[in-house]
Design a protein around this motif. Structure first.
Motif, short mmCIF file in Angstrom:
data_model
loop_
_atom_site.label_atom_id
_atom_site.label_comp_id
_atom_site.label_asym_id
_atom_site.label_seq_id
_atom_site.Cartn_x
_atom_site.Cartn_y
_atom_site.Cartn_z
N SER A 406 0.72 -1.03 -0.04
CA SER A 406 -0.10 0.20 0.22
C SER A 406 0.75 1.55 0.31
O SER A 406 1.52 1.31 0.51
N SER A 433 -0.78 -1.68 -4.81
CA SER A 433 -2.31 -0.22 -4.19
C SER A 433 -1.75 1.11 -4.43
O SER A 433 -0.75 0.55 -3.72
N TYR A 437 -5.55 0.13 0.34
CA TYR A 437 -5.86 -1.14 -0.30
C TYR A 437 -6.56 -2.01 -0.24
O TYR A 437 -7.28 -3.07 -1.40
#
Length: 705
Positions: A406, A433, A437
């Motif tokens: 993340s 991401s 997330y």
């Protein structure tokens, strides 16, 4: 007389024993599993005593929704329709009564009312009416609306729930689990998670009847009401950071949710990340592989805590573990879970531990947080594969792994990169991401997850996509995907900016004259400013520019105190002079890093172009002398973000995390430890110039298209 074959059907959400049924050619009573017989195309009339329950078209599986559909003449009545809800409640209550064997079916037939008004509002149904008298006489409670809809919802989806299943452990104890299997008999691959978060819907444990009813209500609301107001941890997940049964079971997987020791009614001491927990996880995996509903292939699914613990068990190499998905997880117990940059993640870890122990108040708890405070250095006996707080040894993890990180906050922003580089697995995949997330895990990347587990648990030639998928954040919650064979992408180039304390700028060349930027290490002395520290700015970007990879900051610093905390954040100032935000949370910069300066010693063998490797050992501690200028390398979390044309990159250096005031201000859930002994009244300096070439290196790529 019909010669068509006699078929067998079943009442699946309400398997009532002893119902009378009749078709034009067949009649009888349902058996203990709610089974009946019929011929193709026939209508079946069901009744109990004088009460007709209705007619349905014969089928292998019949639910209370089919009765409501026939009664109301609706193709697909909503589950919240009172007639459907009340029918499901009534029939499931009858199933409970006949299933126990404590109430004779003849007695139920004799006392059944002649009619029931299923169209009542659900709050009035079963209150001072014929249903209440009937069930009360049978000593049977009326199933709640939430319970009825939940069971019906699972039945329609083909999901069977087994509750409080015992899993034996090697030391003679046991764990409790909920098992969700496809209704169709067979052997299926298993997605398993072991957790301290409990098995109640959303989060928590079911110990009392009130707990159970609250869980049923949350489950019903999650499916039937908008989820926007729910916190991210449970907005996307049926159970915190676990596989959603509604996604996976209809696809042909068994989902198993196991409680760790000390959670809910599972006996033992609650000890997250411990060697005992890893051994229990191993035992649960091997148990699941041997069950009648299992084909022997087990995968692990989860994120955050339930991702981190996957590493702890994977290094034990359970034979039945065939694939894993530690999404946004921590692999290094010291650098990621406990002391990022050598600074205790105090607010987060203290609050997390309070949340976990509050959910299981009657259990014996390990001193998890106290242990962290008592072990401020990276001691192998404390942290890592051989420590009391476990971690990963990536070369020992050989199963396929789909990992994620993340971006933004320091939480879960490092482990996936380390894993992708260190795993020897022939199939390893990385998703970069955003900081939030959860939507990536449960929605955006779900097709990739399906393909990954289908390939490794079902043996299907499914395409899991490129090895690396990168969500390049563009502003707000926006992003665009970039695919790559490597991390960072092979085409990334480095751009170096030198700090100039005299002008507060980031320049292409080191300034010719030395200077120093001084700031207070004491947030109480900042005169009301938002945060103490200094900032450095680039010139506006000529065109959109993607920053993808791992920035690094090499700084020359000094302090009037014997130590200092250096927090760095990379932010972008838009053409209009306001910060270009990459998420709604103002705590979230483009990326960030931190280092306790006394922990500045690095291991040259483990350091690489991606990041420095600080030893964080007690024997390497190097305190400062007043005014002593030292060089530090600050590890900055990996990033994938776009600087818009006209935007300027800003490097912030400050003694505490921005908006993380340790003196009782905002965002107390995330602040890192604050040591008054070297903050109070202290002054810090960042030095620049030919003798002290403080600089920032960023990895860049031109924007595609």
């Amino acid at each position: 007389m019909s010669t068509a074959p006699v078929l067998t059907g079943q009442l699946i959400d309400a398997p009532i024993a002893g119902l009378t049924y009749r078709t034009p050619t067949v009649e009888g009573e349902t058996d203990h599993e709610g089974q009946f017989t019929y011929r193709d195309g026939e209508e079946i009339e069901f009744s109990i005593g004088a009460l007709p329950l209705g007619s349905v078209r014969g089928a292998a599986e019949v639910t209370s929704r089919d009765f409501a559909r026939a009664a109301a003449g609706l193709a697909d009545p909503e589950l919240t329709d009172p007639d459907l809800t009340n029918r499901a409640r009534f029939m499931q209550s009858l199933a409970a009564a006949t299933g126990t064997g404590q109430v004779g079916i003849a007695r139920l037939r004799d006392s059944a009312p002649a009619a029931v008004d299923f169209g009542k509002p659900e709050a009035d149904f079963g209150v001072d009416d014929a249903v209440a008298d009937f069930l009360g006489g049978a000593n049977t409670a009326l199933v709640s609306p939430a319970e009825a809809r939940n069971e019906l919802r699972r039945a329609i989806a083909g999901i069977v729930k087994l509750t409080d299943v015992r899993i034996p452990t090697r030391d003679g104890s046991y764990l409790l689990a909920d098992v969700f299997t496809p209704r169709q008999p067979g052997r299926y691959p298993v997605l398993l998670r072991l957790s301290v978060y409990g098995r109640a819907f959303g989060m928590g444990s079911i110990v009392t009847e009130d707990d159970r009813m609250a869980s049923e209500t949350r489950e019903d609301q999650w499916f039937e009401q908008p989820r926007d107001a729910l916190p991210g941890l449970v907005r996307y997940a049926e159970n915190a950071v676990s596989a959603n049964t509604s996604d996976w079971v209809p696809r042909g997987y068994v989902c198993v949710r196991v409680d760790s020791r000390g959670v809910g009614r599972t006996p033992g001491t609650l000890a997250p990340f411990s060697p005992q927990e890893a051994q229990d996880y191993y035992d649960a995996i091997e148990w699941a592989a041997q069950q009648d509903w299992s084909d022997g292939n087990v995968g692990l699914y989860g994120s955050s805590y339930t991702g981190t613990t996957q590493w702890n068990v994977a290094i034990l190499q359970p034979p039945s573990l065939k694939a894993m998905m530690p999404w946004a997880a921590d692999g290094d117990a010291y650098r990621e879970l406990a002391y990022p940059g050598g600074i205790l993640a105090e607010g987060y870890r203290r609050n997390w531990w309070t949340m976990v122990t509050t959910a299981s108040p009657s259990s014996t708890h390990s001193g998890f947080y106290d242990f962290l405070e008592q072990h401020p250095f990276d001691d192998p006996a404390a942290y890592g594969p051989a420590g009391q707080i476990g971690g990963s040894d990536y070369p020992r993890v050989t199963v396929p792994a789909l990992v994620a990180v993340s971006q933004g906050l320091y939480l879960h922003a490092r482990g996936g990169f380390e894993a992708f580089e260190g795993l020897p697995s022939p199939d390893k995949r990385l998703v970069v991401s955003a900081a939030d997330y959860f939507p990536f895990m449960y929605s955006e990347c779900l097709a990739q997850e399906f393909a990954f587990f289908d390939r490794h648990l079902k043996g299907r030639p499914a395409d899991s996509g490129p090895p690396v998928r990168i969500a390049v954040r563009t502003g707000g919650n926006g992003f665009t995907w970039r695919d790559s064979d490597t991390w960072p992408p092979a085409t990334v180039t480095s751009r170096t900016y030198y700090l100039d304390a005299a002008t507060g700028s980031l320049e292409d060349a080191a300034p010719l004259t030395g200077s120093a930027a001084e700031y207070s290490a004491d947030p109480a002395q900042t005169g009301g400013r938002e945060f103490a520290g200094v900032s450095f700015l680039t010139e506006p970007a000529d065109a959109d520019l993607d920053v993808i990879g791992h920035p690094r900051a090499t700084l020359w610093v000094s302090s009037s105190s014997p130590d200092m905390d250096v927090f760095v954040a990379l932010r972008v100032i838009g053409p209009d002079g306001t910060e270009h935000m990459y998420a709604a949370d103002p705590r979230e910069p483009m990326t960030n890093g931190a280092l306790k300066v006394s922990h500045r010693v690095t291991d040259p063998e483990r350091s690489n172009a991606r990041r420095p490797w600080h030893t964080h050992r007690a024997e390497d501690l190097q305190l400062l002398s007043p005014g002593q200028v030292v060089e530090v390398e600050v590890e900055i979390m990996g990033v994938a973000a776009r600087i818009p044309a006209g935007g300027r990159l800003r490097l912030d250096i400050h003694p505490i995390e921005r908006n993380g005031d340790p003196l009782g201000g905002r965002d107390e859930g995330f602040q890192r430890a604050y040591d008054h002994s070297y903050h109070d009244g202290a002054l810090n300096q960042v030095h620049t110039g030919p003798d002290f070439p403080s600089h920032l290196v960023i990895p860049v790529l031109p924007v595609i298209g």
